[in-house]
Design a protein around this motif. Structure first.
Motif, PDB file in Angstrom:
ATOM      1  N   PHE A 194       0.813  -1.211   0.000  1.00 29.69           N
ATOM      2  CA  PHE A 194       0.000   0.000   0.000  1.00 29.69           C
ATOM      3  C   PHE A 194       0.848   1.262   0.000  1.00 29.69           C
ATOM      4  O   PHE A 194       2.007   1.273   0.422  1.00 29.69           O
ATOM      5  CB  PHE A 194      -0.951  -0.009   1.194  1.00 29.69           C
ATOM      6  N   THR A 195       0.234   2.338  -0.477  1.00 28.37           N
ATOM      7  CA  THR A 195       0.875   3.648  -0.513  1.00 28.37           C
ATOM      8  C   THR A 195       0.373   4.492   0.647  1.00 28.37           C
ATOM      9  O   THR A 195      -0.835   4.591   0.874  1.00 28.37           O
ATOM     10  CB  THR A 195       0.574   4.367  -1.836  1.00 28.37           C
ATOM     11  N   ILE A 196       1.311   5.100   1.377  1.00 32.22           N
ATOM     12  CA  ILE A 196       0.990   5.894   2.557  1.00 32.22           C
ATOM     13  C   ILE A 196       1.090   7.378   2.232  1.00 32.22           C
ATOM     14  O   ILE A 196       2.092   7.839   1.690  1.00 32.22           O
ATOM     15  CB  ILE A 196       1.953   5.574   3.715  1.00 32.22           C
ATOM     16  N   GLY A 197       0.043   8.117   2.558  1.00 31.63           N
ATOM     17  CA  GLY A 197       0.077   9.567   2.465  1.00 31.63           C
ATOM     18  C   GLY A 197       0.323  10.156   3.842  1.00 31.63           C
ATOM     19  O   GLY A 197      -0.373   9.806   4.802  1.00 31.63           O
ATOM     20  N   VAL A 198       1.323  11.020   3.962  1.00 35.40           N
ATOM     21  CA  VAL A 198       1.680  11.610   5.253  1.00 35.40           C
ATOM     22  C   VAL A 198       1.407  13.109   5.206  1.00 35.40           C
ATOM     23  O   VAL A 198       1.980  13.827   4.383  1.00 35.40           O
ATOM     24  CB  VAL A 198       3.161  11.362   5.604  1.00 35.40           C
ATOM     25  N   THR A 199       0.536  13.572   6.070  1.00 33.63           N
ATOM     26  CA  THR A 199       0.195  14.983   6.168  1.00 33.63           C
ATOM     27  C   THR A 199      -0.041  15.334   7.620  1.00 33.63           C
ATOM     28  O   THR A 199      -0.285  14.433   8.443  1.00 33.63           O
ATOM     29  CB  THR A 199      -1.053  15.313   5.320  1.00 33.63           C
ATOM     30  N   ARG A 201      11.770   1.945   7.612  1.00 31.48           N
ATOM     31  CA  ARG A 201      10.812   0.946   8.123  1.00 31.48           C
ATOM     32  C   ARG A 201       9.834   0.528   7.042  1.00 31.48           C
ATOM     33  O   ARG A 201       9.464  -0.653   6.930  1.00 31.48           O
ATOM     34  CB  ARG A 201      10.057   1.532   9.325  1.00 31.48           C
ATOM     35  N   PHE A 202       9.382   1.488   6.217  1.00 32.60           N
ATOM     36  CA  PHE A 202       8.395   1.190   5.181  1.00 32.60           C
ATOM     37  C   PHE A 202       9.036   1.168   3.794  1.00 32.60           C
ATOM     38  O   PHE A 202       8.463   1.643   2.817  1.00 32.60           O
ATOM     39  CB  PHE A 202       7.262   2.222   5.232  1.00 32.60           C
ATOM     40  N   SER A 203      10.213   0.570   3.701  1.00 26.26           N
ATOM     41  CA  SER A 203      10.956   0.558   2.445  1.00 26.26           C
ATOM     42  C   SER A 203      10.237  -0.198   1.336  1.00 26.26           C
ATOM     43  O   SER A 203      10.514   0.023   0.154  1.00 26.26           O
ATOM     44  CB  SER A 203      12.349  -0.041   2.659  1.00 26.26           C
ATOM     45  N   ASN A 204       9.325  -1.095   1.702  1.00 27.17           N
ATOM     46  CA  ASN A 204       8.571  -1.850   0.693  1.00 27.17           C
ATOM     47  C   ASN A 204       7.302  -1.135   0.251  1.00 27.17           C
ATOM     48  O   ASN A 204       6.531  -1.681  -0.544  1.00 27.17           O
ATOM     49  CB  ASN A 204       8.208  -3.236   1.235  1.00 27.17           C
ATOM     50  N   HIS A 205       7.089   0.065   0.766  1.00 31.45           N
ATOM     51  CA  HIS A 205       5.890   0.822   0.440  1.00 31.45           C
ATOM     52  C   HIS A 205       6.262   2.204  -0.087  1.00 31.45           C
ATOM     53  O   HIS A 205       7.315   2.755   0.264  1.00 31.45           O
ATOM     54  CB  HIS A 205       5.006   0.996   1.678  1.00 31.45           C
ATOM     55  N   GLU A 206       5.410   2.729  -0.926  1.00 37.58           N
ATOM     56  CA  GLU A 206       5.604   4.103  -1.370  1.00 37.58           C
ATOM     57  C   GLU A 206       5.062   5.035  -0.299  1.00 37.58           C
ATOM     58  O   GLU A 206       3.958   4.826   0.233  1.00 37.58           O
ATOM     59  CB  GLU A 206       4.882   4.350  -2.693  1.00 37.58           C
ATOM     60  N   ILE A 207       5.834   6.065   0.039  1.00 38.51           N
ATOM     61  CA  ILE A 207       5.414   7.043   1.036  1.00 38.51           C
ATOM     62  C   ILE A 207       5.452   8.427   0.408  1.00 38.51           C
ATOM     63  O   ILE A 207       6.498   8.880  -0.063  1.00 38.51           O
ATOM     64  CB  ILE A 207       6.335   7.012   2.281  1.00 38.51           C
ATOM     65  N   ASN A 208       4.305   9.081   0.397  1.00 45.14           N
ATOM     66  CA  ASN A 208       4.207  10.441  -0.123  1.00 45.14           C
ATOM     67  C   ASN A 208       4.104  11.404   1.052  1.00 45.14           C
ATOM     68  O   ASN A 208       3.102  11.399   1.770  1.00 45.14           O
ATOM     69  CB  ASN A 208       3.000  10.587  -1.039  1.00 45.14           C
ATOM     70  N   ILE A 209       5.142  12.199   1.257  1.00 48.36           N
ATOM     71  CA  ILE A 209       5.203  13.095   2.403  1.00 48.36           C
ATOM     72  C   ILE A 209       4.851  14.509   1.962  1.00 48.36           C
ATOM     73  O   ILE A 209       5.589  15.133   1.196  1.00 48.36           O
ATOM     74  CB  ILE A 209       6.590  13.054   3.058  1.00 48.36           C
ATOM     75  N   ALA A 210       3.710  15.005   2.436  1.00 52.70           N
ATOM     76  CA  ALA A 210       3.247  16.344   2.078  1.00 52.70           C
ATOM     77  C   ALA A 210       4.017  17.402   2.869  1.00 52.70           C
ATOM     78  O   ALA A 210       4.554  17.129   3.949  1.00 52.70           O
ATOM     79  CB  ALA A 210       1.749  16.463   2.343  1.00 52.70           C
ATOM     80  N   PRO A 211       4.088  18.637   2.344  1.00 50.96           N
ATOM     81  CA  PRO A 211       4.898  19.688   2.977  1.00 50.96           C
ATOM     82  C   PRO A 211       4.579  19.963   4.439  1.00 50.96           C
ATOM     83  O   PRO A 211       5.482  20.245   5.231  1.00 50.96           O
ATOM     84  CB  PRO A 211       4.602  20.917   2.106  1.00 50.96           C
ATOM     85  N   THR A 212       3.295  19.878   4.847  1.00 44.30           N
ATOM     86  CA  THR A 212       2.962  20.223   6.229  1.00 44.30           C
ATOM     87  C   THR A 212       3.632  19.299   7.237  1.00 44.30           C
ATOM     88  O   THR A 212       3.814  19.672   8.404  1.00 44.30           O
ATOM     89  CB  THR A 212       1.436  20.181   6.477  1.00 44.30           C
ATOM     90  N   ILE A 267      -1.632   8.615   7.213  1.00 39.87           N
ATOM     91  CA  ILE A 267      -1.164   8.510   8.595  1.00 39.87           C
ATOM     92  C   ILE A 267      -0.438   9.805   8.968  1.00 39.87           C
ATOM     93  O   ILE A 267       0.685  10.033   8.509  1.00 39.87           O
ATOM     94  CB  ILE A 267      -0.219   7.312   8.816  1.00 39.87           C
ATOM     95  N   PRO A 268      -1.030  10.660   9.773  1.00 37.39           N
ATOM     96  CA  PRO A 268      -0.330  11.857  10.242  1.00 37.39           C
ATOM     97  C   PRO A 268       0.868  11.488  11.104  1.00 37.39           C
ATOM     98  O   PRO A 268       0.907  10.392  11.688  1.00 37.39           O
ATOM     99  CB  PRO A 268      -1.399  12.594  11.066  1.00 37.39           C
ATOM    100  N   PRO A 269       1.847  12.405  11.220  1.00 33.36           N
ATOM    101  CA  PRO A 269       3.014  12.094  12.058  1.00 33.36           C
ATOM    102  C   PRO A 269       2.642  11.889  13.518  1.00 33.36           C
ATOM    103  O   PRO A 269       3.104  10.958  14.162  1.00 33.36           O
ATOM    104  CB  PRO A 269       3.927  13.308  11.874  1.00 33.36           C
ATOM    105  N   PHE A 270       1.815  12.775  14.037  1.00 33.82           N
ATOM    106  CA  PHE A 270       1.244  12.620  15.385  1.00 33.82           C
ATOM    107  C   PHE A 270       0.118  13.619  15.560  1.00 33.82           C
ATOM    108  O   PHE A 270      -0.367  14.197  14.573  1.00 33.82           O
ATOM    109  CB  PHE A 270       2.284  12.773  16.500  1.00 33.82           C
ATOM    110  N   GLY A 271      -0.349  13.798  16.804  1.00 31.15           N
ATOM    111  CA  GLY A 271      -1.484  14.682  17.061  1.00 31.15           C
ATOM    112  C   GLY A 271      -1.069  16.126  17.199  1.00 31.15           C
ATOM    113  O   GLY A 271      -0.379  16.664  16.335  1.00 31.15           O
TER     114      GLY A 271
END
Length: 335
Positions: A11-16, A36-47, A79-83
């Protein structure tokens, strides 16, 4: 109709960061997460890499990123980085009518968004680890269940059991290979009972923040019951991050008076870091008062919230919760 997302394959993870982002001192977390998620695509948004005045950036930008990830057909989970503190600022800016059925995973301030999306749309959302909790070489067995839970198919069932140990105090400067320092024996407790079993639809989050949805179009629990779950009984899973015992009591009374605990089969409370009493009134007294007033089971010190590890709770899922001899079992059915 309840809509359950599902994870499949790589799966592809969107991070915002709809609440708080990472400060510069935390940028190293991104390297750990990518490893850790080297087998997955991770899209990290600017925020994700922004933080200023108690939020990643302005509300319009945060909401726009979240909406974009929900609409993007290549992103499977967000998945956001945290709260943080101010997720509430974007609640009225989410494009609820255009959300694709995909997982949003997190806790703490993120639970405000989770609950609002579920109540407004019937899309199941996942209360569990934030992304920084998953940056370790591996995850402990309780945290690691998040993937199995989110890969459960509609009409399927998944079982989680209480942890063996939990982390009594954060030590951010000395993370273990699984991030957490699990140092204390876990014990689920029941008010005035030795054992209990309850069933119902799960709803919940961090009481510090979700109670602010009361009285808004994004916290209409009665309409949710009628529209999406055919008035099934609800099990509320809740956790208190910072409120002292009397503040916590007032928050729960507000939820009760707003009708959130109507047709409720039981209450679950995560471990809390708050240990001080107010003139002798303790957090345990709050639990006892609720059990007495509402005449329903109250289970506390469960694996949920700011004292990890935590189970992955699905808003909308039909749950069977069992507690016996200090051990807990959570069965979730995606029906």
């Amino acid at each position: 109709m309840i809509k359950y997302p599902i994870l499949e394959g790589n799966f592809t993870i969107g991070v915002t960061a709809p609440s708080s982002g990472l400060t510069e001192t935390m940028y190293g977390y991104i390297h750990d997460i990518k490893k850790r998620f080297s087998n997955h695509e991770i899209n990290i948004a600017p925020t994700t890499l922004m933080q200023h005045k108690a939020k990643s950036t302005e509300a319009d930008v945060r909401a726009s990123e979240l909406n974009a990830f929900f609409k993007d057909h290549t992103t499977n989970i967000i998945i956001p980085p945290f709260g943080g503190e101010l997720a509430l600022e974007i609640i009225n800016k989410i494009d609820y009518r255009q959300l694709r059925t995909k997982w949003l995973l997190g806790y703490s301030d993120i639970s405000t968004i989770l609950l609002a999306i579920t109540l407004k749309t019937g899309i199941a959302t996942a209360h569990g680890p934030n992304l920084v909790d998953l940056r370790g070489v591996y995850s402990d067995s309780t945290t690691d269940m998040w993937t199995k839970v989110l890969k459960t198919k509609t009409d399927g069932e998944v079982i989680q059991c209480s942890s063996e140990k939990y982390q009594s105090k954060w030590d951010h400067n000395n993370p273990t290979e699984c991030v957490f320092n699990l140092d204390s024996p876990t014990e689920w407790k029941v008010v005035n009972e030795d054992e209990v079993q309850i069933e119902g639809r799960l709803l919940g989050g961090c009481t510090d923040v979700i109670h602010h949805l009361i009285g808004t179009p994004f916290g209409d629990v009665n309409k949710f019951r009628e529209t999406f779950i055919n008035n099934d009984a609800v099990i509320w899973y809740l956790e208190n991050c910072e409120a002292n015992s009397t503040e916590f009591r007032r928050t729960l009374l507000q939820m009760q008076l707003a009708g959130w605990f109507d047709n409720c089969s039981g209450l679950l409370f995560g471990r809390t870091r708050v240990v001080d009493d107010v003139e002798g009134y303790t957090i345990d007294d709050v639990y006892k008062d609720l059990a007495e007033e509402l005449k329903m089971p109250v289970i506390y010190d469960i694996d949920c919230g700011h004292m990890p590890p935590q189970m992955t709770f699905i808003n909308d899922a039909y749950a069977i919760v069992e507690c016996k001899n200090g051990n807990g079992k959570l069965t979730q059915r995606f029906i």
